[in-house]
Design an enzyme around this catalytic site. Structure first.
Site, PDB file in Angstrom:
ATOM      1  N   GLU A 182      -3.820 -63.722   0.636  1.00 31.20           N
ATOM      2  CA  GLU A 182      -4.911 -64.510   0.052  1.00 31.20           C
ATOM      3  C   GLU A 182      -4.425 -65.898  -0.372  1.00 31.20           C
ATOM      4  O   GLU A 182      -5.067 -66.912  -0.112  1.00 31.20           O
ATOM      5  CB  GLU A 182      -5.494 -63.773  -1.167  1.00 31.20           C
ATOM      6  CG  GLU A 182      -6.042 -62.402  -0.850  1.00 31.20           C
ATOM      7  CD  GLU A 182      -5.049 -61.282  -1.085  1.00 31.20           C
ATOM      8  OE1 GLU A 182      -5.445 -60.245  -1.644  1.00 31.20           O
ATOM      9  OE2 GLU A 182      -3.856 -61.438  -0.716  1.00 31.20           O
TER      10      GLU A 182
ATOM     11  N   ALA B  37      13.932 -37.340  21.907  1.00 32.36           N
ATOM     12  CA  ALA B  37      13.881 -37.630  23.344  1.00 32.36           C
ATOM     13  C   ALA B  37      14.287 -36.357  24.075  1.00 32.36           C
ATOM     14  O   ALA B  37      15.427 -35.901  23.940  1.00 32.36           O
ATOM     15  CB  ALA B  37      14.816 -38.780  23.697  1.00 32.36           C
TER      16      ALA B  37
ATOM     17  N   THR C 234      25.508 -35.290  14.711  1.00 31.58           N
ATOM     18  CA  THR C 234      25.185 -36.331  15.695  1.00 31.58           C
ATOM     19  C   THR C 234      26.295 -37.365  15.778  1.00 31.58           C
ATOM     20  O   THR C 234      26.663 -37.824  16.860  1.00 31.58           O
ATOM     21  CB  THR C 234      23.849 -37.005  15.328  1.00 31.58           C
ATOM     22  OG1 THR C 234      22.805 -36.028  15.387  1.00 31.58           O
ATOM     23  CG2 THR C 234      23.516 -38.144  16.285  1.00 31.58           C
TER      24      THR C 234
END
Length: 339
Positions: A47, A148, A190
């Site tokens: 704004e 994936a 991982t």
């Protein structure tokens, strides 16, 4: 309002912990005379960005996708400049879920004789700022999971080979998605298996027994938050170790997410194996599921979500498809939690 949403999206990935907001000013003849948007955290709100382009806005209409703020933060209240510039009418998309605003901004405008209209395209405005809404209503970060897989839901062979399931377009898209979130999360498994770099300013690592080597690629940049059972006493400058409770032989995810939010991280993008992604399912708000046109047909292959024994289909975690993208030869389906 549609233009406000389009303008707001220009701040995607830059406004956190603030929402994305766009603004359009229309004169008494219905002509658009100024626009603005919140460009990044710490800069003017939409704004004020729009109204600063005008000497005055007497009898004009201000359209904005989120209720104008009425409190001092990094910048002054937007309600002040709306009143000072002579705005006659405010059209808003959705009320602000922040408890310190939550309708107060609209009431201030009404008390000053400004006509207030809304909500308009409320669901679209809520979708735009889904991260902000969760933050302010639950005091938790927004959780996204990226997977994936092959057509049969496998992320790796039984020996752990996973490079590459998807092709280059899909992998590039995955890298871009990371930048939309405040932090990236992964597991020790991982890191040990793939030694990923995962470039990001904030990285969250779940490493209960501190198995990972701090010489691994992921530790080379960014602010690192390591959740573990027993923190190290010696530490690198960019690493923060957090002592974490253990429940059912796993780090307490609920504790981790609450702690992450305390650190000012409003959204988390998770790239990990099936065990962590499975543990996060009860907390997940969005899933980016890349699918390659391949079938592994490996009965011992690793799945994208693991860790549960379910007897009935009605025990599923339910999501709805938000969007589908073709990234030839692969497909990306984006899912959001069913409400």
């Amino acid at each position: 309002m549609k233009k406000c949403i389009t303008l707001a999206r220009k701040g995607l990935g830059k406004t956190s912990p603030n929402p994305m907001v766009g603004c359009v000013i229309i004169d008494k003849d219905g002509k658009e005379i100024a626009t603005g948007y919140h460009k990044k955290y710490g800069e003017y709100h939409a704004e004020r960005d729009a109204l600063n382009k005008l000497d005055n806005a007497n009898n004009c209409t201000l359209v904005v996708n989120l209720e104008p703020c009425c409190h001092h933060g990094k910048t002054p209240p937007c309600t002040d400049i709306i009143i000072d510039k002579g705005i006659k009418r405010v059209v808003y998309g959705m009320k602000d879920p922040n408890p310190i605003v939550a309708g107060k901004g609209l009431q201030i405008l009404k008390d000053k004789g400004i006509e207030v209209i809304g909500p308009v395209l409320e669901q679209k405005c809520q979708k735009l700022n889904e991260v902000f809404i969760k933050n302010k209503t639950q005091n938790l970060p927004f959780i996204a999971i990226k997977t994936a897989t092959t057509l049969d839901g496998k992320i790796a062979t039984y020996k752990g080979d996973s490079k590459w399931i998807t092709a280059e377009k899909a992998r590039n898209k995955g890298h871009k998605l990371r930048n939309l979130y405040d932090a990236i999360m992964t597991s020790s498994s991982t890191i040990i298996a793939d030694n990923p770099q995962m470039k990001h300013k904030n990285k969250i690592i779940l490493d209960r027994k501190l198995k990972t080597n701090t010489n691994s690629q992921i530790y080379k940049d960014g602010n690192i938050y390591v959740f573990c059972e027993q923190p190290k006493t010696d530490r690198l400058n960019n690493i923060t170790y957090i002592k974490t409770p253990v429940i059912n032989d796993k780090l307490d995810i609920d504790f981790i997410l609450k702690k992450v939010y305390e650190f000012g991280i409003t959204s988390v993008f998770t790239e990990a194996g099936g065990k962590l992604c499975g543990s996060l399912l009860p907390f997940a708000d969005k899933i980016y599921h890349f699918t390659a046109p391949k079938i592994l047909a490996d009965k011992k292959g690793k799945s994208c979500f693991e860790g549960f024994d379910k007897e009935k289909i009605d025990q599923c975690y339910n999501f709805v498809i938000e969007k589908t993208e073709i990234l030839s030869p692969d497909i990306l389906n984006i899912y959001t939690k069913e409400t």
